[in-house]
Every structure is written in C-alpha cells, then in structure tokens.
Design a protein around this motif. Structure first.
Motif, PDB file in Angstrom:
ATOM      1  N   SER A   1       3.857  21.879  11.724  1.00 45.98           N
ATOM      2  CA  SER A   1       3.218  20.967  10.787  1.00 45.98           C
ATOM      3  C   SER A   1       4.171  19.935  10.631  1.00 45.98           C
ATOM      4  CB  SER A   1       3.073  21.656   9.408  1.00 45.98           C
ATOM      5  OG  SER A   1       2.353  20.748   8.438  1.00 45.98           O
ATOM      6  N   GLU A   2       4.479  19.602   9.429  1.00 47.95           N
ATOM      7  CA  GLU A   2       5.511  18.339   8.842  1.00 47.95           C
ATOM      8  C   GLU A   2       6.909  18.540   9.096  1.00 47.95           C
ATOM      9  OE1 GLU A   2       1.846  16.876   5.897  1.00 47.95           O
ATOM     10  OE2 GLU A   2       3.423  18.344   5.334  1.00 47.95           O
ATOM     11  N   THR A   3       7.662  17.551   8.799  1.00 49.33           N
ATOM     12  CA  THR A   3       9.103  17.358   9.091  1.00 49.33           C
ATOM     13  C   THR A   3       9.383  16.887   7.635  1.00 49.33           C
ATOM     14  OG1 THR A   3       9.384  17.655  11.399  1.00 49.33           O
ATOM     15  CG2 THR A   3      11.270  16.656  10.020  1.00 49.33           C
ATOM     16  N   TYR A   4      10.420  17.408   7.023  1.00 50.83           N
ATOM     17  CA  TYR A   4      11.016  17.027   5.754  1.00 50.83           C
ATOM     18  C   TYR A   4      12.736  17.106   5.694  1.00 50.83           C
ATOM     19  CZ  TYR A   4       6.643  16.510   3.088  1.00 50.83           C
ATOM     20  OH  TYR A   4       5.381  15.984   2.619  1.00 50.83           O
ATOM     21  N   LYS A   5      13.194  16.316   5.053  1.00 55.19           N
ATOM     22  CA  LYS A   5      14.618  16.616   4.892  1.00 55.19           C
ATOM     23  C   LYS A   5      14.952  17.824   4.030  1.00 55.19           C
ATOM     24  CE  LYS A   5      16.108  11.805   5.853  1.00 55.19           C
ATOM     25  NZ  LYS A   5      16.994  10.605   5.253  1.00 55.19           N
ATOM     26  N   VAL A   6      16.183  18.357   4.272  1.00 59.61           N
ATOM     27  CA  VAL A   6      16.437  19.411   3.278  1.00 59.61           C
ATOM     28  C   VAL A   6      16.349  19.259   1.823  1.00 59.61           C
ATOM     29  CG1 VAL A   6      18.392  21.163   2.849  1.00 59.61           C
ATOM     30  CG2 VAL A   6      17.831  20.577   4.996  1.00 59.61           C
ATOM     31  N   SER A   7      16.774  18.052   1.264  1.00 61.65           N
ATOM     32  CA  SER A   7      16.779  17.823  -0.074  1.00 61.65           C
ATOM     33  C   SER A   7      15.420  17.581  -0.572  1.00 61.65           C
ATOM     34  CB  SER A   7      17.392  16.254  -0.064  1.00 61.65           C
ATOM     35  OG  SER A   7      16.817  15.283   0.320  1.00 61.65           O
ATOM     36  N   ASP A   8      14.524  17.254   0.205  1.00 64.18           N
ATOM     37  CA  ASP A   8      12.941  17.388  -0.235  1.00 64.18           C
ATOM     38  C   ASP A   8      12.459  18.681  -0.143  1.00 64.18           C
ATOM     39  OD1 ASP A   8      12.618  14.514  -0.816  1.00 64.18           O
ATOM     40  OD2 ASP A   8      12.242  13.857   0.935  1.00 64.18           O
ATOM     41  N   ILE A   9      12.824  19.381   1.121  1.00 59.89           N
ATOM     42  CA  ILE A   9      12.470  20.960   0.726  1.00 59.89           C
ATOM     43  C   ILE A   9      12.869  21.541  -0.360  1.00 59.89           C
ATOM     44  CG2 ILE A   9      12.716  23.070   1.937  1.00 59.89           C
ATOM     45  CD1 ILE A   9      13.053  21.386   4.504  1.00 59.89           C
ATOM     46  N   SER A  10      14.164  21.539  -0.844  1.00 65.85           N
ATOM     47  CA  SER A  10      14.686  21.914  -1.957  1.00 65.85           C
ATOM     48  C   SER A  10      13.815  21.691  -3.260  1.00 65.85           C
ATOM     49  CB  SER A  10      16.181  21.655  -2.273  1.00 65.85           C
ATOM     50  OG  SER A  10      16.558  22.150  -3.343  1.00 65.85           O
ATOM     51  N   ALA A  11      13.488  20.182  -3.356  1.00 65.39           N
ATOM     52  CA  ALA A  11      12.858  19.809  -4.259  1.00 65.39           C
ATOM     53  C   ALA A  11      11.475  20.348  -4.570  1.00 65.39           C
ATOM     54  CB  ALA A  11      12.681  18.121  -4.245  1.00 65.39           C
ATOM     55  N   MET A  12      10.757  20.227  -3.463  1.00 57.28           N
ATOM     56  CA  MET A  12       9.334  21.017  -3.259  1.00 57.28           C
ATOM     57  C   MET A  12       9.409  22.437  -3.619  1.00 57.28           C
ATOM     58  SD  MET A  12       7.324  18.994  -0.298  1.00 57.28           S
ATOM     59  CE  MET A  12       8.715  19.205   0.905  1.00 57.28           C
ATOM     60  N   LEU A  13      10.510  23.207  -3.296  1.00 58.21           N
ATOM     61  CA  LEU A  13      10.396  24.571  -3.589  1.00 58.21           C
ATOM     62  C   LEU A  13      10.675  24.770  -5.199  1.00 58.21           C
ATOM     63  CD1 LEU A  13      12.904  25.887  -0.768  1.00 58.21           C
ATOM     64  CD2 LEU A  13      10.566  26.689  -1.342  1.00 58.21           C
ATOM     65  N   ASN A  14      11.113  23.640  -6.014  1.00 60.24           N
ATOM     66  CA  ASN A  14      11.336  23.590  -7.196  1.00 60.24           C
ATOM     67  C   ASN A  14      10.131  22.782  -8.019  1.00 60.24           C
ATOM     68  OD1 ASN A  14      14.055  25.160  -8.069  1.00 60.24           O
ATOM     69  ND2 ASN A  14      14.526  23.801  -6.559  1.00 60.24           N
ATOM     70  N   HIS A  15       9.156  22.592  -7.359  1.00 59.93           N
ATOM     71  CA  HIS A  15       7.898  22.087  -7.758  1.00 59.93           C
ATOM     72  C   HIS A  15       8.170  20.684  -8.229  1.00 59.93           C
ATOM     73  CE1 HIS A  15       6.027  25.945  -7.871  1.00 59.93           C
ATOM     74  NE2 HIS A  15       7.131  26.518  -8.647  1.00 59.93           N
ATOM     75  N   GLN A  16       8.929  20.003  -7.328  1.00 58.79           N
ATOM     76  CA  GLN A  16       9.324  18.417  -7.617  1.00 58.79           C
ATOM     77  C   GLN A  16       8.757  17.451  -6.465  1.00 58.79           C
ATOM     78  OE1 GLN A  16      13.552  18.045  -8.152  1.00 58.79           O
ATOM     79  NE2 GLN A  16      13.530  19.496  -9.923  1.00 58.79           N
ATOM     80  N   GLU A  17       8.326  16.480  -6.657  1.00 56.50           N
ATOM     81  CA  GLU A  17       7.730  15.690  -5.501  1.00 56.50           C
ATOM     82  C   GLU A  17       9.005  15.380  -4.514  1.00 56.50           C
ATOM     83  OE1 GLU A  17       4.554  14.826  -4.721  1.00 56.50           O
ATOM     84  OE2 GLU A  17       4.190  16.187  -6.176  1.00 56.50           O
ATOM     85  N   PRO A  18       8.858  15.299  -3.408  1.00 62.64           N
ATOM     86  CA  PRO A  18       9.646  14.649  -2.546  1.00 62.64           C
ATOM     87  C   PRO A  18      10.007  13.230  -2.419  1.00 62.64           C
ATOM     88  CG  PRO A  18       7.583  15.061  -1.248  1.00 62.64           C
ATOM     89  CD  PRO A  18       7.428  15.611  -2.753  1.00 62.64           C
ATOM     90  N   LYS A  19      11.161  12.869  -2.338  1.00 62.02           N
ATOM     91  CA  LYS A  19      11.430  11.269  -2.516  1.00 62.02           C
ATOM     92  C   LYS A  19      11.035  10.756  -1.060  1.00 62.02           C
ATOM     93  CE  LYS A  19      15.782  12.007  -5.057  1.00 62.02           C
ATOM     94  NZ  LYS A  19      17.338  11.540  -4.946  1.00 62.02           N
ATOM     95  N   GLU A  20      10.695  11.398  -0.054  1.00 58.80           N
ATOM     96  CA  GLU A  20      10.198  10.639   1.152  1.00 58.80           C
ATOM     97  C   GLU A  20       8.990  11.328   1.719  1.00 58.80           C
ATOM     98  OE1 GLU A  20      13.200  10.399   4.221  1.00 58.80           O
ATOM     99  OE2 GLU A  20      14.764   9.803   2.830  1.00 58.80           O
ATOM    100  N   LYS A  21       8.224  10.628   2.499  1.00 67.01           N
ATOM    101  CA  LYS A  21       6.967  10.932   2.992  1.00 67.01           C
ATOM    102  C   LYS A  21       7.188  11.832   4.223  1.00 67.01           C
ATOM    103  CE  LYS A  21       3.753   7.247   1.464  1.00 67.01           C
ATOM    104  NZ  LYS A  21       2.894   6.135   2.138  1.00 67.01           N
TER     105      LYS A  21
END
Length: 312
Positions: free
Chosen positions: A262-282
């Motif tokens: 599917s899509e690619t995200y940086k580890v920092s944004d993966i961590s954010a989404m796992l904690n119900h936060q919005e990713p910083k980058e698309k």
C-alpha cells in the motif's frame, strides 16, 4: 468441496488466509509445528465453518510428513517459513527451514497428482534484500515494481537472504519443469501490519508494531530505524490474505510473483498513527501495486486504517 492445505496457516498471515478459504466453502487443512501447542491455533477453531477445518502437525524438513500433508489437496498455500529478526543460529533457524524446506516441498508436490495450484507467500525480500532500505542504485524516493531487477546482498539480514534464495529455488524449479500439472504463483508482501487474529502478540509483525508504537529500541537494528527515520512500505495483513486467495483461485497466473503493498510512511509517522495522531507527512507510493490490482483485483487499504485496526 475442494481442499486447501495451508502450511503455516495458524500464523499471523496464515490465520487470515485460513479464514478466507473457510468463508469461501473450502475444506481447510492447516499445519502446526507442534500440535501440543494449542495456543498457536486455538483461535482458528472459533472461526465460521471451522467444522471444515483440520489441524495437522508438520515439519517442512520431513519429506514424508510433507507428502502426508499435501496428498489429498487441490490447492497448497506455503506460508510456513520463519520470520525472525533475532536468532541464535541463522542456518538452523532461517536458511535450512526456508531454503531446504522449499526444496523439499517442491520435490514432494512434483510427485503428487491432483494438485491444481500452489501459492508461495514470499516477501519483498525476494525482490530487495535491503528492504526497508532501497536497492542498490536507487534512492528512498525511487519507485520499485515487478519490472525492476531483483537485488540481493550478503550484507543483508539473514532472513531477507533466505527469502531471496528460496524464491530463486522456486523460479529455477518453474524454469526446469515446463510441463507441470499445476500452476505456481507467488505473492511478495512488504512490511505486513495489522491486528493478530490470535490473542498471542508474539509474531514478529506484532512485536514490530508494538516497538514502533512505544518507540522502544531493543537492539541496534531498531534504533537505526528511529535514528534515520526510515520510510517503510506497508501492507495490511487482510489484503495479503485476500491476494493469496485470489492467486490460488485464479487460473493463468503461472510463474507470476506479485508485490503486495500500500503506502509508504516514515517510522516517526507510523509511530504517530499507532498512537492515533496524524502523520506529519503525506503517504508516498514507493513499492507499486499495479500488477496485483490488475490481475488479482485487490484494492489495498490505506495504512492509517491498518494501524488503527492494530491500535484499537
């Protein structure tokens, strides 16, 4: 009713494959490495249509046991190779069961009439053993699809090298046996995430999700992911199961190997989404999934939905 044998059918990915076949009217035989470890497969007996499910002990290094497992199956799904990042003996824990196990399996099925289709659950490592880092001569932003040259390195993790070598075994077998009475297809998922079907959360995929969510680094490998904010291509475990089912029940895919991503995200944004936060980058699209969409009809879930399913 047709019968499918699913090697590794109680694992993280295999459980969803088992569910897909049960829901579609198949008799399902699932292998377990240790039949006494009911905690490894107990979750399967609560599935719908589990009266059509049979659990059988299997060691892929044992050709006789393999023969017993596959002899009455119309379809075989091979999802039984180990996914280990930490190990004591790479040869014993990774190379032998992955490579020799594949060789044993192909030898056995080539002598077993009645099989119609075989699907291997391979890995993105069969295309690029550097994953999640780019293949040589590519950058983090360069795309990768099935038209690219496969890349391997002896510097890569032994798990990745083993998966690459096993895929080479399969490709050579197909080339050396042009008149097979069954079809072989492979699906090669990138990092598979999502919610485990069992109450056990000790699969490597589940552990990785937990570590990234909590930003825990138990070893140098994980720490480097954080330090370099490495981008990961991700695919939902249910999409992998759906693709395996489609590959197994679609005629005319012999020799095909599909990237599942599917899509690619940086580890920092993966961590954010796992904690119900919005990713910083698309999200970006690095590993492409056009071939799987066209041939298998798969619509891949957004990564945000996959990570929410795990966290919830």
């Amino acid at each position: 009713m047709k019968k499918v044998g699913i090697i590794g059918g109680s694992g993280f990915i295999g459980s969803y494959i088992t569910k897909a076949f049960l829901n579609n009217g198949f008799l399902v035989k699932v292998s377990a490495t240790d039949i006494k470890r009911e905690d490894k497969y107990q979750h399967l007996v609560t599935l719908n249509h589990s009266d059509n499910l049979h659990i059988s002990e299997l060691d892929v290094m044992n050709k006789s046991a393999l023969q017993d497992f596959v002899f009455d199956c119309d379809i075989i799904i091979h999802s039984g190779t180990p996914f280990l990042l930490e190990f004591q003996d790479a040869k014993k824990q990774l190379f032998d069961p992955t490579i020799k196990g594949t060789e044993n399996f192909l030898e056995v099925v080539s002598k077993t009439p009645g099989i119609e289709k075989i699907v291997f659950i391979a890995s993105v490592a069969a295309w690029n053993t550097n994953f999640p880092l780019p293949a040589v001569n590519k950058s983090f932003t360069d795309t990768f699809d099935e038209s690219d040259t496969r890349f391997t390195s002896t510097e890569s993790h032994p798990y990745a090298q083993a998966k690459f070598m096993a895929n080479q075994v399969v490709e050579k077998f197909i080339k050396d046996n042009p008149n097979l009475f069954f079809e072989i297809s492979s699906v090669s998922p990138v990092m598979v995430l999502g919610k485990s079907m069992s109450n056990r959360e000790d699969s490597t995929s589940s552990v990785l999700q937990y570590l990234i969510k909590k930003k825990i680094a138990p070893d140098k490998f994980i720490q480097e992911l954080y330090d370099n904010d490495v981008p990961f291509a991700i695919v939902d475990v249910e999409d992998v199961a759906n693709a395996a089912f489609k590959a197994a029940t679609t005629i005319g895919l012999h020799g095909k190997d599909y990237l599942l991503t599917s899509e690619t995200y940086k580890v920092s944004d993966i961590s954010a989404m796992l904690n119900h936060q919005e990713p910083k980058e698309k999200a970006s699209i690095i590993y492409k999934n056009d071939l799987a969409k066209i041939d298998l009809g798969i619509q891949f879930r957004p990564v945000k939905k996959t990570l929410n399913n795990y966290s919830n």
